[in-house]
Design a protein around this motif. Structure first.
Motif, PDB file in Angstrom:
ATOM      1  N   MET A  38      -1.819   0.705   1.647  1.00  0.00           N
ATOM      2  CA  MET A  38      -2.033   1.173   0.152  1.00  0.00           C
ATOM      3  C   MET A  38      -1.218   0.004  -0.809  1.00  0.00           C
ATOM      4  O   MET A  38      -1.718  -0.159  -1.995  1.00  0.00           O
ATOM      5  N   LYS A  39      -0.062  -0.377  -0.168  1.00  0.00           N
ATOM      6  CA  LYS A  39       0.534  -1.666  -0.934  1.00  0.00           C
ATOM      7  C   LYS A  39      -0.448  -2.836  -1.298  1.00  0.00           C
ATOM      8  O   LYS A  39      -0.199  -3.211  -2.293  1.00  0.00           O
ATOM      9  N   GLU A  40      -0.929  -3.160  -0.181  1.00  0.00           N
ATOM     10  CA  GLU A  40      -1.905  -4.197  -0.162  1.00  0.00           C
ATOM     11  C   GLU A  40      -3.015  -4.073  -1.156  1.00  0.00           C
ATOM     12  O   GLU A  40      -3.524  -5.009  -2.125  1.00  0.00           O
ATOM     13  N   SER A  41      -3.490  -2.727  -1.137  1.00  0.00           N
ATOM     14  CA  SER A  41      -4.520  -2.302  -2.176  1.00  0.00           C
ATOM     15  C   SER A  41      -4.260  -2.579  -3.617  1.00  0.00           C
ATOM     16  O   SER A  41      -5.003  -3.142  -4.592  1.00  0.00           O
ATOM     17  N   GLN A  42      -2.803  -1.985  -3.823  1.00  0.00           N
ATOM     18  CA  GLN A  42      -2.328  -2.056  -4.922  1.00  0.00           C
ATOM     19  C   GLN A  42      -2.106  -3.528  -5.694  1.00  0.00           C
ATOM     20  O   GLN A  42      -2.535  -3.793  -6.854  1.00  0.00           O
ATOM     21  N   GLU A  43      -1.972  -4.499  -4.647  1.00  0.00           N
ATOM     22  CA  GLU A  43      -1.495  -5.819  -5.316  1.00  0.00           C
ATOM     23  C   GLU A  43      -3.028  -6.516  -5.470  1.00  0.00           C
ATOM     24  O   GLU A  43      -2.942  -7.438  -6.313  1.00  0.00           O
TER      25      GLU A  43
END
Length: 504
Positions: A386-391
């Motif tokens: 999810m963090k990668e998607s946010q970035e």
């Protein structure tokens, strides 16, 4: 004067029924009083008077108790929860279930059959007839049922529970007719773009380091900013019993399937995904599967009902990553259902470097502790996704992790294991929220009832609906109502610290 030979002739066979009665009750999950034992003795004395009545009444009762003994000795009486689980279990899980039943329970089953067989052989050999009139026999058997129905208790409980399950399955079949049960919901303008609901399996919180367990098996949850709630009580002591209430908006302790969390999200134009490592079984074979079928996009690792194979929760991660990577304009809800710490837990950690112990007595416990660390790593990898998607996309997110139920200890020969049960520990589960904008971790001690879970999930997602009440799962305010599980026995069954026995 008393003829002791005649007295002995008539009472000797009944001694075998007395021995069987004690085991029948104990292994069926009931507490046997003297009255219950006498009732069973009277029952067998009556039905053995005629060959036909024994074969039509006595033999089926005997076979039922003998057949249920291995299950009852391990899991207790045939309540709704266990009957529902049987309806929702696939072949692989049945194999695992059978493997945790101790040898002692099978021996008890043989003892019941053996004692009743010896009783019957003695009665026929000595030509004993406790009741010589068929009308009196019928009257005695009937009266016995109304005075003390002990011999029929197992059958009566099983039939009643099966009836409840059948009625619920019929309700599930009609779920497709309830597309507009929530009506139209609205979403508050603030909140997150993506929501992730992670459902753990069989994880009781006192075995988690974050909740005080000695061994550091939750390194990600320990340090990650968010909110950790100590006080959630699940709505049942096994998966079906719990999630049928925690994923719907129940009323009077009964699920209302048309008011489920997936349809709630969809009523607010939130696109829904269901990604599962549990068995699919069939479209309406289980309450959980029926709810999952409401999702816009659904994926089960175990799509074959009766030939499904053990699969690792890690296999869910590339599926989730692909779904998260799909182009999205509105809000989304991802439900990720883990297999976590399911029975035969040592099979869950074969692909994970966990904790090993020197003493065989605690081998299973070490696997359980390791499975929690594996689940912690799965939660971390979901967070990383999810963090990668946010970035990449700028989409904010919030994750909630909880477990469907806990477990209790039992001793299998010399090894201590964990299984389903009905003590306070079977309902004590973790509840954790981690969001993309969290900067600090808050530890909250507050009682939260699992039956209010959908209200809490609606509040978490910022959904407003006439059926919902505002309910903050992550506030410091405790529920004033009595939760399901609050009345479970407060037996001493705390987590076992295996740290002194870990291999160096």
């Amino acid at each position: 004067m008393f003829d002791f030979k005649i007295i002995f002739r008539y009472t000797a066979p009944l001694l075998f029924i007395y021995a069987a009665a004690d085991i029948m009750y104990k292994t069926a999950g009931y507490h046997a009083s003297s009255l219950e034992k006498l009732s069973i003795i009277a029952f067998y004395a009556a039905v053995s008077s005629y060959r036909l009545s024994f074969y039509l009444i006595g033999l089926p009762v005997t076979l039922l108790y003998a057949a249920y003994t291995p299950i009852g000795y391990t899991f207790g009486a045939p309540t709704y929860q266990y009957i529902a689980s049987i309806f929702s279990t696939n072949a692989n899980e049945i194999s695992e279930f059978a493997s945790i039943i101790p040898l002692k329970s099978w021996i008890y089953s043989l003892i019941i059959a053996g004692c009743v067989s010896i009783f019957w052989l003695l009665v026929r050999k000595k030509k004993i007839s406790y009741i010589r009139n068929k009308c009196i026999l019928a009257l005695c058997v009937t009266l016995l049922y109304f005075i003390n129905p002990s011999p029929y208790l197992l059958l009566e409980t099983a039939l009643s529970s099966s009836g409840q399950v059948k009625a619920e399955m019929e309700a599930l079949e009609k779920m497709s007719d309830f597309n507009d049960s929530w009506g139209k919901s609205r979403v508050l303008p603030d909140g997150y773009d993506d929501y992730v609901l992670i459902i753990g399996e069989s994880e009781r919180r006192d075995y988690m380091h974050k909740y005080g367990y000695a061994i550091p098996n939750t390194p990600f949850i320990d340090k990650t900013p968010g909110k950790v709630v100590d006080g959630l009580l699940s709505a049942g002591s096994n998966t079906v019993a719990s999630l049928r209430l925690m994923l719907t908006l129940p009323e009077d302790g009964k699920p209302r399937y048309p008011l489920n969390v997936i349809d709630l999200a969809r009523s607010a134009d939130i696109y829904t995904y269901w990604i599962s490592n549990q068995g699919y079984i069939g479209e309406h074979d289980s309450p959980v599967t029926a709810i999952a079928n409401r999702a816009d996009n659904m994926f089960f690792l175990k799509s074959g009902a009766y030939n499904s194979k053990p699969t690792s929760d890690y296999q869910l991660l590339p599926i989730l990553k692909a779904k998260v990577g799909n182009e999205a304009k509105g809000k989304r809800l991802f439900v990720v259902h883990l297999y976590g710490s399911h029975i035969n837990v040592c099979n869950r950690v074969k692909d994970f470097d966990g904790f090993s112990v020197i003493k065989d007595e605690y081998k299973y416990i070490s696997c359980y502790v390791s499975s929690i660390k594996k689940t912690d790593s799965v939660v971390k990898k979901i967070y990383d996704t999810m963090k990668e998607s946010q970035e990449q996309s700028g989409r904010t997110f919030s994750m909630v992790y909880f477990s469907d139920h806990g477990q209790i200890h039992h001793k299998d020969n010399k090894e201590i294991r964990l299984r389903h049960g009905d003590t306070a520990y079977a309902y004590s589960v973790p509840l954790i929220k981690i969001s993309s904008d969290d900067t600090k971790q808050f530890n909250i001690k507050a009682k939260k009832c699992g039956v209010n879970f959908v209200n809490g999930l609606g509040t978490w997602m910022g959904i407003k609906n006439d059926h919902l009440m505002h309910y903050d799962l992550f506030s410091e305010q405790s529920d004033s109502a009595t939760c399901i599980g609050s009345k479970a026995p407060e037996l001493e069954d705390s987590a076992i610290n295996i740290e002194p026995y870990l291999s160096k």
